[in-house]
Design a protein around this motif. Structure first.
Motif: not given
Lengths: 416, 1003, 94
Positions: B327-329, B416-421
């Protein structure tokens, strides 16, 4: 050499493992050594170690063109056994097996030698006859060896298809309980660390480009890091032996072939023993990590390419699924190739040469890993004493002239 | 059943799933619902399930990290029962109705896993700890190992054999295009339009590559419109083959490539007769690799919690599958691409907590980020993460200029989530397998294809083309070039227009610092599956494992089922920093087949079970089977072993057969013996050189026995050869040696003696052979061979006659392997069964008895006849066999020179002798070893072994043949055969037990 | 997997062929006249070079004809295929 143990691990954990020493030094080559070993694989490092340990010769360099253990030491299927037919082979490999049995403690490096037992399957009457001959010979040489019935095989390897009437029924097997597997990389690292601790210089990324002779004597080697002098040079570089021999003006009875191996994805333990079948052309074990480790026969043509053809892999896989039908849905994770130097009689050469001070240890074909400590031990003796140890007397170059070959094709009918 | 709480609605995210087609599935025993078009991973995400697995070593909870083949964490046991498959990447498993999957490597459950105690001990379990311990006491390793093995492994092998079938096929094409993203589609279009034979393969179910998970624009329209048009055009081209769900996994010599097509893996089970998978072995004139790129994780403290995933994967889940990762990345990056992911998330209605960029200066999309009200933190890094079974918060700090130190206050951000690059690694695996060299591009921190000797080209992201426009342009150009190199005229390709993209360089920071030294707080994972951390890599480098191969092997980084697709370049970067060297000087590990793991079944194909090896049977096989024969495998042949009558043991049957052959008539199916037809004016001279004995003077119509040796002087094969005409011979070989001998003859005639006019052809399959022998054999033959004079004066031993037997044209050889009057009747194969039946019928009242290979062995052993491969093993000369008389002293032959070597002349060579046990009832075991001097226990010196051993009913006792050192001089000596449980005393005798003068065969 | 151009049948996959080792090893005209070492040299000793190798092949599953080939033992590149009794085209006398 600071000793490895559970206590040293605990102690170093307190300092977040910051203080571990390098397992071996990376010295610059000295101008000259008493002995230079060409080839930093298991056999070469073992030779250097036993030169220092057994013969007190510590002014030794191991020169390696790449990284140590990067040749067949790090590419094989890690099977260790001594169940050879002929006396000469049996004695040599048994000496090696006995060294394996104390190697972790001797080197203070856990080489994970695991005596899981090695089974050789028989699929027809001819196989059974050969199995009997072998087992009797091995036993009378004082080496453990026994015959299992089909039912005993099934008990030991429940996943093996032992049903009657199949294309390759399992009619029985020979078993060497003391045989097994070891962690191949650890063997190279353990010998390197122990040899280094006794003063041996291990020089990586140093390729030998020439062997310098004065008259009929060797005086050293040309390398990519300059000339290094030595009174004695021992070449033990599988997959490169003919090239080194040519540098000294010699030819060897050797052809170099690709040999492929592969591992599956890791799965939970299903296979304890090492299972080999000459008729079905496969040998398989399961590593401590859970991977099924497999190999087969060599590619037919000569190559220095460290890679093979897909049809060989297809054949291994079919063989594996024939013996173990439940393997079908498992997956091959990685396949690779090494270069094996094959002798006409499928036995190695551990020998002096017509050039004084130049020694060769080569031609182990598909089965050199199991011999690593024994090979180094007798080669060190041969170099130090300038004469073979009784264990490797029969493995000299002159056997190709006399005809006294040690034909182990039966043992190598399937690579191992 | 829940309602897929994380599925986005159509307006925000249309996705490529079929919302009208719900599918039920069970994960870890709990029922869920997904949609057609989902992968298992996207369906789990749509259901809010992130905790899917446990890591290999520490059993840390792990979630879905990627959306493709590089997935290291989300491995499941797919299906149950006989079709159960371990280690399936949830990111690639297509959802089907009724799918069942379980987490692996955890007990009792993925949520509560006892193996996680390893984590507590992790301080003493650094890389390579097992090399340093478990050594005391010396015998204990097997004990420790048992525990280690039990803990190791991921999924489980199924309990039962695979019910599915696997196919293989070959294919040849002008251009093989690997990868159907924008570059691959463009290449296939350019090549296909020229008329070239094109194969386009892609590992995904749907073609389109990265475009499927992005919101790109081509020619002013959604990029997927262009994809659809391209696929429509390609499908209409007759020479183009489209292979979705097909992974090109191996690139071998001379442009041979291996593909595996997953024909039915997306179904609950294959349809009837449908293969599960198909292996394609493709030979391509040219190859275009359009394999794309794989996103790189960032290495920061505790970067492995469930809910942490690659930014590209997060965008793909939202865009392609309409599944929200949270819901909240939060977004963490060192490059521009994650900005696009953040925008995709936001625009689909997913909350974006913040974008944290390691770069001090923001990327060109910063304006769009801020315009949406998303917080953008530049020059910042994540220094810690929180959350037990799913990420709950991150801690962020500013970095100093060097990027080596975190400074300033810590700020906590809930998410509640983490997007990494961490940037993108070109997928150079196949290029590298093709022996292509890589070069390191320091600015981009990537390895790029350099040069390669194979006929291939790289196009698109795998070649370092990052913008869509470049990918399309490279693809069209590569496809056209490949087709024209393969001989097709191509039009100048033009790529469609795409909006321009501006890019800022990424910031290479191999390890993101935290507030504590690396290794002294939290874990910075590099290899997720194998739990290898940045601290482990540092330790390995300190301990001298500085070659990249040593590093890999010592720490196991890159050795998991993902084969380092995520970890290799990061590990290399960390090593290069530890050694203060450029990555380019360290090199990469070698990429090896397969690109992704390939099932054994696909590689084995149909060559399993009964089809593992062809079975060869003779023309008379059905008769033998009906007669209840027991069969023996001899090479690929099935030969009757013995013919037991009701209630008869093998021993009884063989005795009966052996006696019949000596007292009455025996009949043997000898069809399997190798037969070679040899013709030409120089045929006799050729045989002179091949065989050890002389052939020039053999009369027409007569036969002779011969040995052939290899040039090392060792016996290689034997057999009887007959002169049918001055320039025509019929050679027989051993059953197993037939193919070898033919090849041997061809080799010498073509390569060494091309001047000899001689030609040879295998006729093994052309002739069926019934051999009849025994004192009444002639009477039987006389009944059926009415036009042949069988009088022994005119048709003596070792002669041949032609005529009719039972009305069938036949060649009859009067040769004998039993020592009896014997006729080997050869007829064309199609009449073999008729001949056999006629002989059995005519002989019924004469007591004709079929005998098998076992009786044949006994009969020949009674006579001392050798079997090559049983009395010989490649180390035996004809002289060793007592056949010096058959070794010519005058002519040269293959092997002659070697017989004059020192070792060949030794008097103590192993020689063929007979053995008789003291107790005539004891039959020696074949393979028993022989000693002269018996010791109480081994070791003892062996002087030979028993090669053949039988009970001889004709002699009423056991007999044996043996090879014994100096055996000829040991006649009459007593020797011993020590076995495991007893020792047998034997006496050395001549190796001829029955009719030693050999009179009977001449009768 | 090699793609070998049989001089009689054209390009075919490696699995159709049989390898026959180093080419151009002339069998001594009179083997009996050689000493053991010279005979061993003929029988067993091989160049086994790293690089260009001239070797024999046979088209086992095709025409069954033997031929010679020059192949690089590292790259596996085939640089010449030529008939038995001849030498590498363009390199006569080498």
């Amino acid at each position: 050499m600071p000793r490895y143990s559970i206590f040293s691990l605990l102690r170093n954990a307190l300092t977040y493992h910051r203080d571990w020493q390098a397992a071996w030094r990376s010295p610059e080559p000295k101008p000259a050594y008493d002995v230079i070993i060409v080839g930093g694989g298991g056999h070469g490092l073992a030779t250097a170690y036993y030169l220092a340990k057994e013969h007190g010769i510590t002014n030794v360099a191991v020169v390696e063109k790449g990284w140590l253990g990067g040749g067949n030491t790090g590419r094989n299927t890690t099977i260790v056994r001594s169940n050879y037919l002929w006396d000469e082979s049996a004695h040599l490999y048994e000496h090696s097996l006995k060294l394996w049995e104390g190697l972790s403690q001797d080197l203070n490096f856990n080489v994970m030698f695991s005596q899981r037992g090695v089974l050789n399957l028989a699929h027809n009457q001819h196989d059974l006859r050969e199995l009997q001959r072998r087992v009797n010979a091995i036993r009378l040489n004082g080496i453990d060896s026994e015959i299992l019935t089909t039912a005993q095989v099934k008990t030991m390897v429940p996943i093996l298809d032992c049903s009657p009437g199949i294309r390759y029924p399992v009619l029985g097997a020979s078993l060497q309980r003391r045989g097994g597997v070891a962690r191949h990389d650890a063997v190279a690292w353990g010998f390197a660390r122990a040899a280094d601790a006794r003063g041996v210089d291990i020089i990586q990324n140093c390729e030998v480009t020439g062997i310098r002779r004065e008259g009929d004597r060797v005086v050293g080697v040309e390398t990519t890091r300059g000339f290094i002098g030595a009174g004695k040079v021992g070449c033990v570089a599988a997959g490169h032996s003919s090239v080194l021999a040519a540098m000294a003006g010699l030819r060897l009875p050797i052809e170099s072939h690709p040999l492929q191996a592969l591992v599956s994805e890791p799965i939970k333990p299903i296979l304890d023993a090492v299972v080999m079948s000459a008729a079905v052309h496969v040998y398989v074990s399961q590593s401590d990590k859970g991977e099924l480790v497999m190999g087969a026969g060599i590619d037919a043509f000569t190559s220095y390419g460290q890679r093979g053809s897909l049809p060989i892999i297809e054949e291994i896989m079919a063989s594996a699924c024939v013996l173990f039908p439940i393997f079908s849905r498992l997956k091959m994770l990685r396949s690779w190739g090494g270069i094996v130097d094959v002798c006409p009689d499928a036995s190695p050469i551990i020998s002096a040469t017509p050039v004084k001070g130049l020694y060769f240890n080569c031609g182990w074909g598909t089965g050199g890993f199991k011999a690593t400590p024994g090979s180094g031990w007798v080669f060190a003796h041969t170099i130090a004493q300038n004469r073979p140890h009784p264990l490797n007397q029969a493995f000299a170059l002159d056997r190709f002239s006399s005809g006294a070959l040690i034909d182990e094709h039966g043992a190598a009918a399937v690579a191992h | 059943m829940n309602d897929q709480p994380f599925r986005l609605d159509t307006a925000a995210a249309p996705g490529r799933i079929d919302r009208g087609h719900a599918m039920r599935f069970v994960f870890n025993g709990r029922g869920h619902e997904g949609l057609a078009g989902d992968t298992l991973a996207s369906a789990l995400i749509a259901n809010g399930v992130h905790l899917v697995g446990r890591s290999f070593k520490y059993h840390r909870p792990r979630g879905i990290l990627t959306s493709g083949p590089e997935e290291p964490n989300a491995l499941v046991q797919l299906r149950a029962g006989e079709r159960s498959e371990p280690n399936v990447r949830a990111t690639q498993a297509e959802l089907f109705d009724g799918l069942i999957a379980r987490s692996q490597n955890c007990w009792p459950s993925v949520g509560f896993d006892l193996g996680a105690v390893n984590e507590l001990a992790s301080r003493i379990l650094p890389a390579g700890f097992y090399y340093k311990t478990f050594m005391w006491p010396p015998s204990a390793w097997m004990f420790y190992e048992r525990l280690i093995r039990r803990a190791a492994g991921l999924g489980r092998a199924p309990d039962d054999p695979d019910p599915d079938i696997y196919d293989k096929r070959y294919a040849h094409c002008d251009v093989l295009v690997v990868g159907a993203g924008p570059a691959g589609l463009a290449a296939a279009l350019a090549a296909g339009r020229s008329g070239a034979r094109v194969i386009l393969c892609d590992e995904q179910a749907e073609m389109g590559g990265q475009l499927l998970g992005q919101r790109a624009v081509i020619a002013d329209r959604p990029a997927l419109d262009w994809v659809k048009a391209a696929l429509t055009e390609l499908a209409a081209l007759p020479e183009v083959t489209l292979l979705p769900r097909t992974t090109c996994f191996g690139y071998y010599d001379h442009n041979a490539l291996a593909l595996v097509e997953r024909v039915a893996d997306h179904l609950a089970k294959p349809a009837a007769h449908q293969p599960r998978q198909r292996l394609w072995r493709v030979r391509a004139a040219r190859v275009v690799l359009a394999t794309g790129a794989i996103e790189r994780p960032l290495v920061f403290r505790d970067n492995d919690r469930p809910g942490i995933m690659l930014a590209g994967a997060a965008a793909t889940y939202v865009t392609r599958y309409a599944a929200a990762p949270g819901r909240r990345v939060a977004v963490f990056t060192n490059n521009d691409s994650a900005y696009r992911a953040a925008l995709a998330l936001f625009d689909a209605g997913v909350g974006v907590a913040a974008v944290i960029d390691l770069r001090p200066e923001p990327g060109p999309l910063a304006g769009e980020i801020r315009a949406r009200g998303i917080e953008l933190l530049t020059g910042h890094g994540i220094v810690a993460t929180h959350g037990a079974r799913r990420i709950a918060a991150i801690e962020v700090m500013q970095l100093d200029e060097s990027g080596g130190r975190a400074i300033g206050p810590v700020r906590s951000i809930a998410c509640d989530a983490l997007a990494m690059s961490g940037g993108w690694n070109p997928t150079v695996h196949l290029f590298s397998q093709a022996r292509g060299r890589l070069r390191y591009d320091a600015a981009q921190g990537v390895f790029l294809p350099d040069r390669c000797d194979q006929a291939l080209a790289n196009a698109g992201a795998c070649n370092g083309a990052w913008s869509l426009g470049d990918c399309l342009a490279e693809g069209f150009a590569a496809g056209a070039t490949a087709a024209s190199a393969a001989g097709y005229a191509t039009a100048a390709p033009s790529a469609p227009a795409v909006p321009p993209e501006s890019r800022a360089p990424l910031r290479v920071l191999w390890v993101v610092p935290s507030d504590r030294p690396i290794g002294e707080g939290g874990k910075h994972f590099v290899d997720f599956q194998n739990d290898v951390t940045a601290a482990d890599l540092g330790l390995a480098a300190r301990e001298g494992y500085r070659s990249v191969e040593h590093l890999k092997r010592y720490t196991t980084t890159g050795m998991g089922t993902d084969q380092g697709k995520l970890s290799n370049v990061n590990a290399l970067g960390i090593l290069s920093e530890a050694l203060a060297a450029e990555p380019s000087t360290i090199g990469t590990t070698t990429f090896r087949p397969p690109y992704t793991p390939i099932s054994y079944g696909a590689l084995a194909g149909r060559d399993v079970g009964a089809l593992a090896d062809p079975v060869r049977t003779t023309a008379m096989h059905t008769w033998h089977a009906e007669a209840g024969a027991a069969f023996e495998d001899v090479g690929q042949w099935k030969r009757p072993w013995y013919y037991p009558k009701l209630g008869e043991s093998m021993h009884d049957a063989v005795n009966r057969e052996v006696k019949a052959a000596r007292t009455c008539i025996g009949i043997l199916d000898a069809s399997t013996l190798g037969k070679i037809d040899i013709r030409g004016p120089d045929a006799a001279e050729f045989l002179n050189r091949i065989y050890t004995n002389a052939w020039s003077k053999l009369e027409v119509g007569r036969s002779r026995y011969g040995f052939m040796c290899k040039d090392d002087g060792m016996v290689f094969d034997d057999g009887v050869t007959t002169r049918l005409a001055a320039d025509h011979f019929h050679m027989t070989t051993t059953t197993g040696g037939a193919a070898r001998v033919l090849a041997w003859l061809e080799e010498w005639s073509q390569t060494e003696w091309p001047e000899l006019r001689v030609y040879m052809s295998s006729v093994t399959e052309q002739w069926a052979v019934a051999a009849i022998c025994g004192p009444h054999a002639r009477d039987l033959l006389a009944e059926l061979a009415t036009d042949i004079d069988l009088d022994p004066k005119t048709f003596p031993f070792m002669a041949v006659r032609e005529g009719r037997v039972a009305g069938v044209p036949a060649r009859i050889f009067r040769i004998s392997f039993t020592g009896e009057i014997s006729y080997e009747i050869n007829v064309p194969r199609r009449w073999g069964l008729a001949l056999w039946r006629a002989l059995m019928q005519a002989g019924a009242d004469k007591g004709v008895t079929p005998y098998g290979t076992e009786a044949m062995h006994v009969l020949r052993a009674e006579k001392g006849f050798v079997i090559v491969g049983q009395e010989t093993d490649g180390t035996v000369t004809p002289i060793d066999l007592g056949m010096a008389g058959m070794v010519s002293k005058t002519k040269d032959f293959i092997g002659k020179r070697s017989l004059a070597r020192g070792d060949s002349m030794r008097p103590d060579r192993k020689q063929l002798v007979g053995l008789l046990t003291d107790d005539p009832r004891i039959v020696l075991p074949e393979g028993g070893q022989i000693v002269a001097e018996l010791k109480p226990e081994p070791p003892m010196a062996m002087i030979g072994h028993v090669t053949s051993s039988y009970h001889s009913p004709n002699l009423g006792r056991s007999i044996a043949l043996a090879l014994i050192k100096g055996g000829r001089d040991r006649m009459g000596q007593a020797l011993h055969v020590p076995l495991a449980d007893r020792t047998i005393r034997v006496k050395v005798v001549e190796p001829r037990f029955f009719d030693p003068e050999g009179k009977r065969q001449n009768g | 997997m090699l793609l070998i151009t049989c001089p009689w049948c054209g390009p075919r996959a490696e699995i159709e062929f049989q390898y026959g080792g180093e080419a151009h090893i002339a069998r001594p005209a009179d083997p009996v006249a050689l000493d053991d070492a010279a005979w061993a040299d003929h029988l067993f000793m091989r160049k086994n070079p790293k690089g260009k190798h001239r070797e024999r092949w046979m088209h086992r599953s095709g025409c069954r004809r033997w031929f010679n080939m020059e192949r690089d033992t590292i790259s596996h590149e085939i640089t010449a295929v030529y008939r038995i009794g001849t030498t590498v085209p363009g390199k006569e006398g080498t």
